[in-house]
Design an enzyme around this catalytic site. Structure first.
Site, PDB file in Angstrom:
ATOM      1  CE1 TYR A 285      27.995  15.404  68.857  1.00  0.00           C
ATOM      2  CE2 TYR A 285      29.927  16.569  69.639  1.00  0.00           C
ATOM      3  CZ  TYR A 285      29.313  15.400  69.243  1.00  0.00           C
ATOM      4  OH  TYR A 285      30.035  14.231  69.233  1.00  0.00           O
ATOM      5  CE1 TYR A 335      30.032  13.452  72.509  1.00  0.00           C
ATOM      6  CE2 TYR A 335      31.614  11.656  72.580  1.00  0.00           C
ATOM      7  CZ  TYR A 335      31.128  12.801  71.983  1.00  0.00           C
ATOM      8  OH  TYR A 335      31.732  13.289  70.851  1.00  0.00           O
TER       9      TYR A 335
END
Ligand SMILES: [Zn+2]
Lengths: 380, 143
Positions: A285, A335
């Site tokens: 992440y 994103y």
């Protein structure tokens, strides 16, 4: 044990863009239907849903739009991007324990054209926001920047190390026609001269702002053998909320640089047949570049304080020690709160990534670090 | 400027701040006495619900800091780039308060050149009122 008893058999996604005209709900339905089509499973067979907070479309809306059957398991994991991998974990647990047979997890998000969450001053929770926001720690970049500067100070990590992360993601995006940054290479000079967002973090240390949606389908290992695509097994899964943790502003425990990744990792590896050295490719992440060196330490790829140095010598590139975020990640593909990291992990283990790691058999996927997190180990 | 959205656990901190006192919640059980922050109903060490608010010296060191640049909320953008710091308290190094280093208690958030900030720099607390709430600020000891 959950080990290898379920598999991801379908993935789907919409286009990614700064602005998509359709609603989040419509995008969610498109991604879910694409994933079911990929799995060769009729929507009427879906009986489980999992999502994570900051998702605007609830399972009731998705289920009735796609024509799902009777749904017997549904869960919503907290903490935004920290919950991405937990959706797969919850579905795997539900399927493995007989609560459902066909599970769908999804994320739909219009962060590119919609409002920035931190601009909403009306919904700030009193704790711990009362201790940080009045002092101008307004955005996640400010909150993580605080940890980043301390990390650089304690361990000698540099902006070049953060650049290595941004560059690896951008290089992979440059191979991926679906990535927002497909045709935009990044250079060290661009990085070093870009504008600040929250010193020590610059523009390229921050993820994109994207519209898009993704989904995946989880079924039992037995059922997976009848699906058209190569099954990608959920080998191990964990969530992580460490003792005395405080959320993204984890400033008040003994060691703020040891975050939820460490907690999730201990449980993840305890259940796995292999260790960090056996991971062929990682999807970590990357809302902010410093989360990657911190996560490399947390998940055991290197020792405490060594995450910066780990990025040297092309370690995160294809052919390096640990190819990273091979679709471009949140920094350079899209994103969408980390869900594209899950689908990219599946593509790698199917052998269909646009930046394929030769013979990849194992993949770590992680969710947002800093907040209560989650992670999964996938294997083919 | 944003004012603290105060909850029941945190209210005493702000009430003491209004009197110019930096106080931190502590366990009041015999033989424990551990400080805790952010405030919460019971002690994570001994689980006692007996609490008190202990006066701090107001001295500390910068543990880390950021210098935010726009895009920011308008009141903050007007002062950007400014500093936001975490101060570890001399009395309790693992308790770190977010705040701002300023040239004087009522000075704006950008009143100190960020180049003068260092991790480890000694600071002392001061108080100022903003939007009807008294909040702590921090002054460099070697101003
Ligand atoms: Zn106690």
């Amino acid at each position: 044990m959950l080990k290898d008893r379920t598999a991801i058999v379908g993935i789907g996604q919409t286009a990614f863009a700064k602005h998509l005209p359709e609603s989040e709900k419509t995008l969610a339905c498109r991604a879910v239907l694409a994933a079911l089509d990929d799995a060769g499973i009729a929507p009427a067979e879906v009986d489980a849903f999992a999502s994570y907070t900051m998702e605007e479309t609830d399972e009731v809306e998705v289920a009735k739009a796609i024509g799902a059957g009777d749904v017997t398991f549904f869960s919503k994991v907290g903490y935004g991007g920290g919950g991405s991998c937990a959706t797969v974990a919850h579905l795997a647990a539900a399927v493995a324990t007989g609560q459902a047979s066909v599970g769908v997890a999804w994320r739909s998000r219009k962060r590119g054209s919609g409002p920035r969450p931190w601009k909403n001053t009306a919904v700030q929770l009193p704790t711990p926001g009362q201790w940080t926001r009045p002092f101008g720690l307004l955005r996640p970049a400010d909150e993580i920047g605080m940890l980043a500067r301390r990390y650089m100070h304690e361990y000698g990590a540099t902006r070049d190390h953060l650049f290595n992360v941004a560059l690896a993601c951008r290089n992979r995006a440059n191979q991926n026609p679906d990535a927002i940054m497909y045709d935009r290479p990044l250079t060290r000079e661009m990085y070093m001269t870009s504008r600040w967002i929250s010193e020590p973090l610059c523009l390229f240390d921050n993820c994109l702002e994207t519209d898009g949606a993704l989904a995946c389908v989880v079924v039992s290992a037995e059922r997976a053998r009848d699906c058209p695509r190569r099954p990608v097994y959920v080998h191990s899964a964990a969530q992580g909320l460490p003792a005395q943790h405080h959320g993204m502003v984890n400033y008040w425990n003994d060691d703020p640089l040891t975050g939820p990744a460490w907690t999730a990792a201990r449980h993840l590896w305890k259940q796995a047949d292999f260790g960090p050295a056996d991971v062929d490719v990682a999807q970590i992440y990357d809302a902010f570049t410093p989360l990657v060196p911190l996560s490399l330490e947390g998940y055991g790829f290197c020792g405490r304080g060594e995450g910066g140095a780990f990025t040297e010598g092309g370690a995160l590139e294809i052919g390096g020690r640990l190819p990273l975020n091979t679709g471009g990640g949140g920094l350079s593909e899209a994103y969408v709160h980390g869900f594209n990291l899950i689908t990219e992990g599946v593509k790698q283990l199917r052998g269909t990534s646009t930046a394929q790691v030769p013979d990849a058999r194992t993949c770590l996927v992680t969710a947002g670090e800093g907040v209560p997190t989650s992670a999964i180990l996938l294997r083919s | 400027m944003l004012t603290p959205v105060i909850d029941e656990d945190g209210a005493p901190f702000w009430e003491y701040a209004a009197r110019g006192e930096l106080r931190i919640q502590a366990c009041a059980a015999d033989g424990c006495g551990e400080l805790r922050f952010p405030p919460r109903p019971c002690c994570p060490h001994c689980r006692s619900f007996a609490g008190e608010w202990r006066l701090m010296s107001g001295r500390g060191r910068i543990w880390s800091y950021v210098v935010p640049h726009p895009p920011l909320l308008p009141d903050y953008a007007a002062q950007a780039p400014y500093n936001a710091v975490l101060v570890e308290l001399a009395d309790a190094p693992r308790i770190r308060l977010a705040g701002n280093v300023v040239a004087a208690p009522d000075a704006p958030l950008d009143s100190v050149d960020p180049a003068r900030l260092r991790i480890g720099a000694a600071v002392r607390v001061a108080f100022t009122e903003t939007g009807g709430v008294t909040v702590p600020r921090w002054i460099l000891e070697r101003g």
